[in-house]
Design a protein around this motif. Structure first.
Motif, PDB file in Angstrom:
ATOM      1  N   CYS A  54       0.837  -1.200   0.000  1.00  0.00           N
ATOM      2  CA  CYS A  54       0.000   0.000   0.000  1.00  0.00           C
ATOM      3  C   CYS A  54       0.876   1.256   0.000  1.00  0.00           C
ATOM      4  CB  CYS A  54      -0.921  -0.030   1.221  1.00  0.00           C
ATOM      5  SG  CYS A  54      -2.054   1.355   1.341  1.00  0.00           S
ATOM      6  N   LEU A  55       1.903   1.251   0.845  1.00  0.00           N
ATOM      7  CA  LEU A  55       2.813   2.395   0.917  1.00  0.00           C
ATOM      8  C   LEU A  55       3.523   2.614  -0.412  1.00  0.00           C
ATOM      9  CD1 LEU A  55       4.248   4.581   2.575  1.00  0.00           C
ATOM     10  CD2 LEU A  55       5.915   2.844   3.235  1.00  0.00           C
ATOM     11  N   ALA A  56       4.013   1.548  -1.018  1.00  0.00           N
ATOM     12  CA  ALA A  56       4.692   1.680  -2.315  1.00  0.00           C
ATOM     13  C   ALA A  56       3.741   2.239  -3.367  1.00  0.00           C
ATOM     14  CB  ALA A  56       5.242   0.330  -2.764  1.00  0.00           C
ATOM     15  N   SER A  57       2.507   1.786  -3.350  1.00  0.00           N
ATOM     16  CA  SER A  57       1.515   2.250  -4.315  1.00  0.00           C
ATOM     17  C   SER A  57       1.193   3.733  -4.128  1.00  0.00           C
ATOM     18  CB  SER A  57       0.244   1.408  -4.180  1.00  0.00           C
ATOM     19  OG  SER A  57      -0.754   1.885  -5.035  1.00  0.00           O
ATOM     20  N   VAL A  58       0.995   4.148  -2.879  1.00  0.00           N
ATOM     21  CA  VAL A  58       0.648   5.549  -2.633  1.00  0.00           C
ATOM     22  C   VAL A  58       1.846   6.462  -2.889  1.00  0.00           C
ATOM     23  CG1 VAL A  58       1.092   5.762  -0.145  1.00  0.00           C
ATOM     24  CG2 VAL A  58      -0.758   7.054  -1.190  1.00  0.00           C
ATOM     25  N   LYS A  59       3.047   5.991  -2.598  1.00  0.00           N
ATOM     26  CA  LYS A  59       4.233   6.802  -2.902  1.00  0.00           C
ATOM     27  C   LYS A  59       4.326   7.059  -4.405  1.00  0.00           C
ATOM     28  CE  LYS A  59       7.581   5.747   0.765  1.00  0.00           C
ATOM     29  NZ  LYS A  59       8.868   5.072   1.034  1.00  0.00           N
ATOM     30  N   GLU A  60       4.092   6.020  -5.179  1.00  0.00           N
ATOM     31  CA  GLU A  60       4.146   6.153  -6.638  1.00  0.00           C
ATOM     32  C   GLU A  60       3.031   7.064  -7.150  1.00  0.00           C
ATOM     33  OE1 GLU A  60       5.485   5.891 -10.408  1.00  0.00           O
ATOM     34  OE2 GLU A  60       6.503   5.107  -8.642  1.00  0.00           O
ATOM     35  N   ALA A  61       1.840   6.881  -6.634  1.00  0.00           N
ATOM     36  CA  ALA A  61       0.692   7.665  -7.112  1.00  0.00           C
ATOM     37  C   ALA A  61       0.800   9.134  -6.741  1.00  0.00           C
ATOM     38  CB  ALA A  61      -0.602   7.081  -6.553  1.00  0.00           C
ATOM     39  N   GLU A  62       1.366   9.430  -5.564  1.00  0.00           N
ATOM     40  CA  GLU A  62       1.406  10.814  -5.082  1.00  0.00           C
ATOM     41  C   GLU A  62       2.741  11.506  -5.313  1.00  0.00           C
ATOM     42  OE1 GLU A  62      -1.787  10.527  -1.390  1.00  0.00           O
ATOM     43  OE2 GLU A  62       0.350  10.586  -0.925  1.00  0.00           O
ATOM     44  N   ALA A  75      -1.606   3.699   4.511  1.00  0.00           N
ATOM     45  CA  ALA A  75      -0.417   2.976   4.984  1.00  0.00           C
ATOM     46  C   ALA A  75       0.069   3.508   6.333  1.00  0.00           C
ATOM     47  CB  ALA A  75       0.705   3.028   3.944  1.00  0.00           C
ATOM     48  N   GLY A  76      -0.844   4.052   7.111  1.00  0.00           N
ATOM     49  CA  GLY A  76      -0.513   4.545   8.440  1.00  0.00           C
ATOM     50  C   GLY A  76      -0.057   5.987   8.482  1.00  0.00           C
ATOM     51  N   LEU A  77      -0.001   6.655   7.354  1.00  0.00           N
ATOM     52  CA  LEU A  77       0.462   8.048   7.292  1.00  0.00           C
ATOM     53  C   LEU A  77      -0.662   8.982   6.869  1.00  0.00           C
ATOM     54  CD1 LEU A  77       3.803   7.222   5.523  1.00  0.00           C
ATOM     55  CD2 LEU A  77       3.644   8.379   7.732  1.00  0.00           C
ATOM     56  N   ALA A  78      -0.762  10.116   7.544  1.00  0.00           N
ATOM     57  CA  ALA A  78      -1.752  11.131   7.187  1.00  0.00           C
ATOM     58  C   ALA A  78      -1.295  11.857   5.922  1.00  0.00           C
ATOM     59  CB  ALA A  78      -1.925  12.127   8.333  1.00  0.00           C
ATOM     60  N   THR A  96       5.849  24.580   4.482  1.00  0.00           N
ATOM     61  CA  THR A  96       6.926  24.058   5.309  1.00  0.00           C
ATOM     62  C   THR A  96       7.912  23.273   4.438  1.00  0.00           C
ATOM     63  OG1 THR A  96       5.655  22.073   5.784  1.00  0.00           O
ATOM     64  CG2 THR A  96       5.500  23.859   7.387  1.00  0.00           C
ATOM     65  N   VAL A  97       9.116  23.176   4.926  1.00  0.00           N
ATOM     66  CA  VAL A  97      10.157  22.452   4.192  1.00  0.00           C
ATOM     67  C   VAL A  97       9.903  20.952   4.309  1.00  0.00           C
ATOM     68  CG1 VAL A  97      11.864  24.261   4.490  1.00  0.00           C
ATOM     69  CG2 VAL A  97      11.703  22.455   6.181  1.00  0.00           C
ATOM     70  N   PRO A  98      10.452  20.160   3.384  1.00  0.00           N
ATOM     71  CA  PRO A  98      10.276  18.706   3.497  1.00  0.00           C
ATOM     72  C   PRO A  98      10.892  18.179   4.789  1.00  0.00           C
ATOM     73  CG  PRO A  98      11.364  19.288   1.434  1.00  0.00           C
ATOM     74  CD  PRO A  98      11.221  20.539   2.221  1.00  0.00           C
ATOM     75  N   LEU A  99      10.336  17.116   5.282  1.00  0.00           N
ATOM     76  CA  LEU A  99      10.844  16.481   6.490  1.00  0.00           C
ATOM     77  C   LEU A  99      11.796  15.372   6.052  1.00  0.00           C
ATOM     78  CD1 LEU A  99      10.673  16.262   9.562  1.00  0.00           C
ATOM     79  CD2 LEU A  99       8.698  14.784   9.281  1.00  0.00           C
ATOM     80  N   ILE A 100      13.068  15.577   6.304  1.00  0.00           N
ATOM     81  CA  ILE A 100      14.093  14.612   5.915  1.00  0.00           C
ATOM     82  C   ILE A 100      14.418  13.756   7.136  1.00  0.00           C
ATOM     83  CG2 ILE A 100      16.400  14.287   4.968  1.00  0.00           C
ATOM     84  CD1 ILE A 100      14.530  15.741   3.048  1.00  0.00           C
ATOM     85  N   LEU A 101      14.148  12.472   7.031  1.00  0.00           N
ATOM     86  CA  LEU A 101      14.427  11.547   8.127  1.00  0.00           C
ATOM     87  C   LEU A 101      15.546  10.616   7.689  1.00  0.00           C
ATOM     88  CD1 LEU A 101      10.735  10.686   9.041  1.00  0.00           C
ATOM     89  CD2 LEU A 101      12.214  12.378  10.108  1.00  0.00           C
ATOM     90  N   LEU A 114       7.189   8.331  12.164  1.00  0.00           N
ATOM     91  CA  LEU A 114       7.008   8.654  10.750  1.00  0.00           C
ATOM     92  C   LEU A 114       8.081   7.989   9.896  1.00  0.00           C
ATOM     93  CD1 LEU A 114       6.066  12.448  10.824  1.00  0.00           C
ATOM     94  CD2 LEU A 114       4.551  10.465  10.634  1.00  0.00           C
ATOM     95  N   GLY A 115       9.311   7.981  10.390  1.00  0.00           N
ATOM     96  CA  GLY A 115      10.391   7.330   9.655  1.00  0.00           C
ATOM     97  C   GLY A 115      10.146   5.839   9.483  1.00  0.00           C
ATOM     98  N   HIS A 116       9.721   5.182  10.560  1.00  0.00           N
ATOM     99  CA  HIS A 116       9.402   3.754  10.475  1.00  0.00           C
ATOM    100  C   HIS A 116       8.289   3.518   9.457  1.00  0.00           C
ATOM    101  CE1 HIS A 116      11.987   2.810  13.785  1.00  0.00           C
ATOM    102  NE2 HIS A 116      11.199   3.302  14.726  1.00  0.00           N
ATOM    103  N   LEU A 117       7.250   4.331   9.519  1.00  0.00           N
ATOM    104  CA  LEU A 117       6.119   4.161   8.599  1.00  0.00           C
ATOM    105  C   LEU A 117       6.542   4.415   7.158  1.00  0.00           C
ATOM    106  CD1 LEU A 117       3.330   5.904  10.700  1.00  0.00           C
ATOM    107  CD2 LEU A 117       3.422   3.474  10.111  1.00  0.00           C
ATOM    108  N   TRP A 118       7.315   5.475   6.917  1.00  0.00           N
ATOM    109  CA  TRP A 118       7.717   5.862   5.563  1.00  0.00           C
ATOM    110  C   TRP A 118       8.649   4.837   4.930  1.00  0.00           C
ATOM    111  CZ3 TRP A 118       5.745   8.920   2.144  1.00  0.00           C
ATOM    112  CH2 TRP A 118       6.507   9.408   1.070  1.00  0.00           C
ATOM    113  N   ARG A 119       9.489   4.219   5.758  1.00  0.00           N
ATOM    114  CA  ARG A 119      10.424   3.220   5.251  1.00  0.00           C
ATOM    115  C   ARG A 119       9.856   1.802   5.336  1.00  0.00           C
ATOM    116  NH1 ARG A 119      13.771   6.864   8.140  1.00  0.00           N
ATOM    117  NH2 ARG A 119      13.640   5.549   9.991  1.00  0.00           N
TER     118      ARG A 119
END
Length: 164
Positions: A54-62, A75-78, A96-101, A114-119
């Protein structure tokens, strides 16, 4: 029974994972209601067997989209969290600037979660406990601001009982 020469269709389809999403069995409005974000995140993080897909799909779509073109918990992220974590996202001058984790965020903080969810990593208990505390604090704050007379006092405002 005679051999028909037919081969059963067992080929994997690119979106077969969607049949196993935990959110399919839930109220869709939950994933778009601000006051139910924690509940929606819980379904994604704890119950969904295909959160990584789901996360991979939404990352690609957005990818590269502005925050106005994102919505809900996925995928657990707002939506705003996904926008801040997408370094390619379109930003306006006053955004706001991007959040770099980089993975060095201390566990038990919102950024570490957020880092755990994003990765698509496993969420450790310390980070999830911080999310639960954060959700409770947000709910208590919202209750006090919407109805100050009826709201319960914040934990710091409750008088301590002393033994007599």
């Amino acid at each position: 029974m005679a051999y028909s020469g037919a081969v059963p269709d067992t080929a994997a389809r690119p979106l077969d994972w969607m049949d196993r999403m935990a959110c399919r069995e839930e109220d869709p409005d939950m994933f778009f209601a601000k006051d139910r974000q924690h509940e929606a995140r819980l379904i994604c993080v704890v119950r969904c067997p295909v959160r990584t897909e789901c996360l991979a799909s939404v990352k690609e779509a957005e990818r590269g989209a502005h925050r106005d073109y994102r919505d809900g918990i996925v995928a657990g992220l707002a939506h705003n969290e996904r926008w801040r974590l997408d370094v390619e996202a379109i930003r306006c001058k006053d955004d706001t600037v991007p959040l770099i984790l980089d993975g060095t965020e201390p566990c038990g903080t919102h950024n570490a979660l957020l880092g755990h969810l994003w990765r698509a990593e496993r969420i450790d208990p310390e980070c999830w406990s911080a999310e639960v505390r954060r959700d409770r604090l947000e709910r208590a704050t919202a209750a006090r601001t919407s109805n100050p007379a009826a709201a319960e006092p914040a934990p710091s405002e409750v008088p301590l009982k002393t033994a007599s």
